[in-house]
Design a protein around this motif. Structure first.
Motif, PDB file in Angstrom:
ATOM      1  N   LEU A   5       0.823  -1.275  -0.027  1.00 29.52           N
ATOM      2  CA  LEU A   5       0.037   0.308   0.430  1.00 29.52           C
ATOM      3  C   LEU A   5       1.135   1.107   0.141  1.00 29.52           C
ATOM      4  N   THR A   6       1.437   1.319   0.522  1.00 26.68           N
ATOM      5  CA  THR A   6       2.228   2.316   0.921  1.00 26.68           C
ATOM      6  C   THR A   6       3.443   2.527  -0.525  1.00 26.68           C
ATOM      7  N   THR A   7       3.686   1.337  -1.461  1.00 27.57           N
ATOM      8  CA  THR A   7       5.066   2.012  -2.125  1.00 27.57           C
ATOM      9  C   THR A   7       3.518   1.776  -3.400  1.00 27.57           C
ATOM     10  N   SER A   8       2.438   1.523  -3.406  1.00 26.81           N
ATOM     11  CA  SER A   8       1.852   1.475  -4.837  1.00 26.81           C
ATOM     12  C   SER A   8       1.423   3.189  -4.780  1.00 26.81           C
ATOM     13  N   VAL A   9       0.988   3.779  -3.261  1.00 27.14           N
ATOM     14  CA  VAL A   9       0.321   5.083  -3.150  1.00 27.14           C
ATOM     15  C   VAL A   9       2.171   5.960  -2.875  1.00 27.14           C
ATOM     16  N   GLN A  10       3.047   5.818  -2.893  1.00 25.30           N
ATOM     17  CA  GLN A  10       3.913   6.913  -2.743  1.00 25.30           C
ATOM     18  C   GLN A  10       4.460   6.898  -4.683  1.00 25.30           C
ATOM     19  N   ALA A  11       4.506   6.021  -4.526  1.00 30.55           N
ATOM     20  CA  ALA A  11       5.017   6.003  -5.798  1.00 30.55           C
ATOM     21  C   ALA A  11       3.641   6.518  -7.506  1.00 30.55           C
ATOM     22  N   ASN A  51       9.728  10.001   8.260  1.00 29.19           N
ATOM     23  CA  ASN A  51       8.424   9.606   9.002  1.00 29.19           C
ATOM     24  C   ASN A  51       7.746   9.806   8.736  1.00 29.19           C
ATOM     25  N   THR A  52       7.051  10.296   7.325  1.00 31.48           N
ATOM     26  CA  THR A  52       5.463   9.974   6.944  1.00 31.48           C
ATOM     27  C   THR A  52       5.993  10.396   5.209  1.00 31.48           C
ATOM     28  N   ILE A  53       4.788   9.501   5.002  1.00 27.14           N
ATOM     29  CA  ILE A  53       4.260   9.281   3.157  1.00 27.14           C
ATOM     30  C   ILE A  53       4.603  10.810   2.389  1.00 27.14           C
ATOM     31  N   VAL A  74       9.822   7.407 -14.014  1.00 24.30           N
ATOM     32  CA  VAL A  74       9.237   7.998 -12.040  1.00 24.30           C
ATOM     33  C   VAL A  74       8.615   7.250 -11.384  1.00 24.30           C
ATOM     34  N   LEU A  75       7.936   6.536 -12.613  1.00 24.69           N
ATOM     35  CA  LEU A  75       7.472   4.703 -11.613  1.00 24.69           C
ATOM     36  C   LEU A  75       7.872   4.210 -10.641  1.00 24.69           C
ATOM     37  N   LEU A  76       8.651   3.914 -11.986  1.00 23.11           N
ATOM     38  CA  LEU A  76      10.392   2.263 -11.824  1.00 23.11           C
ATOM     39  C   LEU A  76      11.143   2.901 -10.290  1.00 23.11           C
ATOM     40  N   ASP A  77      11.433   4.834 -10.446  1.00 24.70           N
ATOM     41  CA  ASP A  77      12.475   4.483  -9.494  1.00 24.70           C
ATOM     42  C   ASP A  77      11.614   4.941  -8.197  1.00 24.70           C
TER      43      ASP A  77
END
Length: 297
Positions: free
Chosen positions: A75-81, A139-141, A203-206
């Motif tokens: 979830l974190t990876t998807s949201v931030q990406a 320590n935040t998104i 950008v998504l890959l990075d």
């Protein structure tokens, strides 16, 4: 020899070459999948096989041993990406559009300043001080998104692409009363889908492969990215096996069966799986976007 016969031979040889060339990329990927589902002992005994000698899911059981933690990481990876990709495209495309306009007097100065950032950087310590003591986003998104909103190389690619679009489109729109923002939003962006899709994929890959940000700035386990979490699982497992080398007893002897080889390949599948499903949507724009951006420059 008839020309039609020569053409058939040429086409046949070309097809054979392309099939072999495709297999050179496909076989390693199939090997990764097969090894991830293989038993650790069979790997040590028989080596890597395209078809698992002994089918085993132990590597995936260890990775998904804490499903809630993996879910948070995904979830974190998807949201931030995704968020970083969208926000980054907006920031970089608006900057590139301004630099592509000949009427913008400071475009050469700002372009030089942006190019300068490609050659020299502040380093880790100034970045750490800025993020932790001034922005307070550690320590935040937001630590995944805000510091990487703009990339100098991507801005130059977009600027070059925008410069290749006909000036008559912009001039005719302004004659009809369109503002700069309307020209950018309704004319430039729709015509720039190849370049935007290419940059979006980069950008998504990075961001999907980012693990260093979690290592430096994140302490909350719910905000770990997938790559960092998988690396942490692997390091913990290697630490257990190394510790048991010097301290063996009946309680931990079964830990010697930990799949140190197959789990590496399973992690590659877990980490790359979602992007493999996303890539086909970008593929039709990818080559065109890079080619046009390079040739026009």
């Amino acid at each position: 020899m008839p020309n039609s016969f020569r053409a058939k031979i040429g086409n046949t040889l070309l097809h054979v070459f392309m099939i072999l060339f495709s297999l050179a990329f496909l076989i390693p990927f199939l090997l990764v999948i097969a090894v991830s589902f293989s038993n650790e002992e069979s790997l040590l005994k028989y080596g890597y096989k395209l078809i698992p000698v002994e089918f085993d899911l132990e590597a995936y059981r260890l990775i998904f041993g804490k499903p809630q933690q993996i879910l948070y990481a995904y979830l974190t990876t998807s949201v931030q990406a995704v968020s970083g990709m969208i926000c980054g495209l907006i920031v970089m495309s608006t900057c590139a559009y301004a630099l592509s306009r000949k009427s913008f007097k400071l475009r050469r100065t700002i372009t030089l300043f942006i190019f300068f950032t490609m050659l020299f950087g502040g380093g880790l310590i100034p970045s750490y001080i800025l993020i932790t003591q001034y922005l307070h986003i550690n320590n935040t998104i937001f630590v995944y998104i805000l510091p990487t909103l703009a990339n100098a190389f991507y801005i130059i690619i977009l600027r070059t692409f925008f410069q290749g679009l006909p000036d008559a489109l912009v001039e005719s729109a302004k004659m009809d009363g369109a503002s700069e923002f309307r020209v950018y939003w309704q004319i430039i962006l729709p015509l720039s889908k190849p370049a935007l899709a290419t940059i979006a994929l980069f950008v998504l890959l990075d961001k999907w492969n980012d693990w260093f940000t979690s290592l430096i700035y994140i302490r909350d386990e719910r905000l770990y990215t997938l790559q960092f979490l998988l690396q942490r699982i692997l390091m913990e497992m290697e630490f257990l096996k190394t510790s048991m080398t010097y301290n063996v007893n009946m309680e931990n002897v079964n830990l010697y069966k930990l799949p140190s080889e197959s789990i590496r390949f399973a992690m590659a599948i877990v980490a790359a799986g979602p992007l493999l499903m996303v890539f086909p949507f970008f593929q039709k724009y990818f080559s065109k976007g890079l080619t046009v951006g390079a040739v026009k420059g």
